[in-house]
Design an enzyme around this catalytic site. Structure first.
Site, short mmCIF file in Angstrom:
data_model
loop_
_atom_site.label_atom_id
_atom_site.label_comp_id
_atom_site.label_asym_id
_atom_site.label_seq_id
_atom_site.Cartn_x
_atom_site.Cartn_y
_atom_site.Cartn_z
N PRO A 1 0.84 -1.21 0.00
CA PRO A 1 0.00 0.00 0.00
C PRO A 1 0.87 1.27 0.00
O PRO A 1 1.88 1.33 0.72
CB PRO A 1 -0.79 -0.10 1.30
CG PRO A 1 -0.72 -1.54 1.70
CD PRO A 1 0.56 -2.09 1.14
N GLY B 1 3.25 3.93 5.32
CA GLY B 1 4.27 3.59 6.32
C GLY B 1 4.86 2.21 6.13
O GLY B 1 5.61 1.74 6.96
N LEU B 2 4.51 1.56 5.01
CA LEU B 2 5.09 0.24 4.73
C LEU B 2 6.30 0.34 3.80
O LEU B 2 6.79 -0.68 3.32
CB LEU B 2 4.04 -0.69 4.15
CG LEU B 2 3.11 -1.34 5.18
CD1 LEU B 2 1.92 -1.99 4.52
CD2 LEU B 2 3.83 -2.37 6.03
N SER C 1 6.64 1.70 0.71
CA SER C 1 6.41 1.33 -0.70
C SER C 1 7.41 2.01 -1.64
O SER C 1 7.95 1.38 -2.54
CB SER C 1 4.97 1.63 -1.12
OG SER C 1 4.76 3.02 -1.14
N ALA D 1 10.47 3.22 -1.02
CA ALA D 1 11.82 2.67 -0.86
C ALA D 1 11.90 1.25 -1.43
O ALA D 1 12.92 0.86 -2.00
CB ALA D 1 12.22 2.67 0.61
N ASP E 1 14.37 3.16 6.55
CA ASP E 1 13.53 2.46 5.56
C ASP E 1 14.39 1.73 4.53
O ASP E 1 14.23 0.52 4.31
CB ASP E 1 12.63 3.46 4.81
CG ASP E 1 11.41 3.85 5.61
OD1 ASP E 1 11.45 3.71 6.84
OD2 ASP E 1 10.41 4.30 5.00
O1 PMV Z 1 6.63 6.83 7.72
P1 PMV Z 1 7.72 5.83 7.58
O2 PMV Z 1 7.35 4.45 7.94
O3 PMV Z 1 8.49 5.93 6.30
O4 PMV Z 1 8.76 6.10 8.72
C1 PMV Z 1 9.30 7.32 9.02
C2 PMV Z 1 10.18 7.12 10.20
C3 PMV Z 1 10.62 8.40 10.84
O5 PMV Z 1 11.41 8.02 11.96
C4 PMV Z 1 9.44 9.19 11.33
C5 PMV Z 1 11.44 9.23 9.88
C6 PMV Z 1 12.80 8.67 9.55
O6 PMV Z 1 13.38 9.13 8.56
O7 PMV Z 1 13.29 7.77 10.25
#
Ligand code: PMV
Length: 311
Positions: free
Chosen positions: A97, A101-102, A104, A106, A148
């Protein structure tokens, strides 16, 4: 033809504080993947990039310098020692998705880098894949910690500190997570920016919050190594409390977290940038189904159940 894939990811502990040098724990989510497939095209036909899921087709020669996928491909070609535009057809697909936050973006970049290096018969070690994906993340996401690209490139649970090589760590007992997508896009750049503004306004308070998160992350590493899942759940709840204090939770996320805990999850928290995106809940054989059902009833758009630590 060359195909390469990369998994999704979630952050288990330490998001946001990781941008400020504290440790974080992230794991790959292998049920969802991005795939890049390269086939040779007729001579002098150039390089066509096709992002199938979003119906986008772009010729590498015509793509703007800051076109995200073209940029990754150019970086990968340079790393493979290819200085001319190759005659390739590059197709990208993903069932991760988007903006949830998964990881995608990267993951698509990592699959593209791997496929490019493989097709050019060059090695694609995780550190190279991670480094190239990070370059593109930096351009599009402001000040990423690098977590990520690292966990997606290494495809194993990682202990991550910004600027340091990632460490693998022991998983004493495999555990199960329910990952619930709130359906609300997670604007990572915005939440990272908001935390930065708050930190600038009151550095002492935020540094101390980050230190408290770091303590939780260290505790989580011990709990995972010991297979102490009750402690792990409690630490997820403690981390969520701190994320709330950082201002990156939201009513919709809190509703999902409360539903998961009520349904018997040992702990639950948001994962990643927050404000939207995913909630993760620690479940077991007995609670997984009910937690999943109740998360969907509380508004989750989709729930993925994944095991961490199985070899
Ligand atoms: O939103 P995500 O899962 O890509 O994670 C971001 C993680 C943070 O710590 C908020 C930002 C970062 O660059 O580490």
């Amino acid at each position: 033809m060359t195909s390469a894939t990369a998994p999704g990811k979630i952050i288990l502990f330490g998001e946001h504080a990781v941008v400020y040098g504290r440790p974080a724990i992230a794991v790959p989510v292998v049920q969802v993947r991005a795939t890049a497939t390269i086939t040779d095209a007729p001579p002098a036909s150039g390089c066509l990039l096709i992002a199938q899921d979003i119906g986008e087709e772009v010729r590498l020669a015509d793509a703007a310098v800051n076109h995200p996928l073209a940029l990754v491909l150019r970086l990968a070609l340079a790393a493979a020692g290819i200085s001319h535009e190759p005659d390739w057809r590059v197709v990208l697909t993903s069932d991760i998705p988007i903006a949830s936050g998964l990881g995608s973006g990267a993951a698509i970049s990592a699959a593209l880098v791997r496929a490019t290096l493989n097709h050019a018969r060059q090695p694609a070690p995780p550190e190279t894949v991670s480094r190239l994906v990070f370059r593109s993340e930096e351009l599009f996401h402001g000040t990423p910690s690098g977590i990520d690209n690292t966990v997606i490139a290494y495809e194993r649970p990682l202990w991550f500190v910004k600027g340091q090589p990632p460490q693998s760590f022991a998983v004493g007992q495999p555990f199960t997570l329910a990952i619930a997508d709130s359906g609300i896009p997670s604007p990572t750049k915005e939440s990272v920016g908001a935390v930065r503004a708050a930190w600038q306004a009151d550095p002492a308070a935020y540094e101390s919050l980050f230190d408290r998160i770091a303590d939780i992350v260290h505790g989580a590493r011990r709990a995972i190594a010991d297979g102490n899942l009750a402690a792990l759940g409690a630490l997820m709840n403690a981390n969520q409390q701190r994320l709330q204090e950082l201002g990156v939770s939201s009513p919709a996320l809190e509703k999902l977290i409360a539903a998961a805990r009520r349904a018997g999850a040992a702990g639950a928290k948001l994962s990643g940038g927050g404000l939207g995106g995913n909630v993760i809940a620690l479940v077991d054989g007995e609670t997984a189904e009910r937690v999943q059902t109740d998360l969907l009833a509380a508004g989750a758009k989709r729930v993925i159940v994944t095991r961490i630590g199985d070899v």
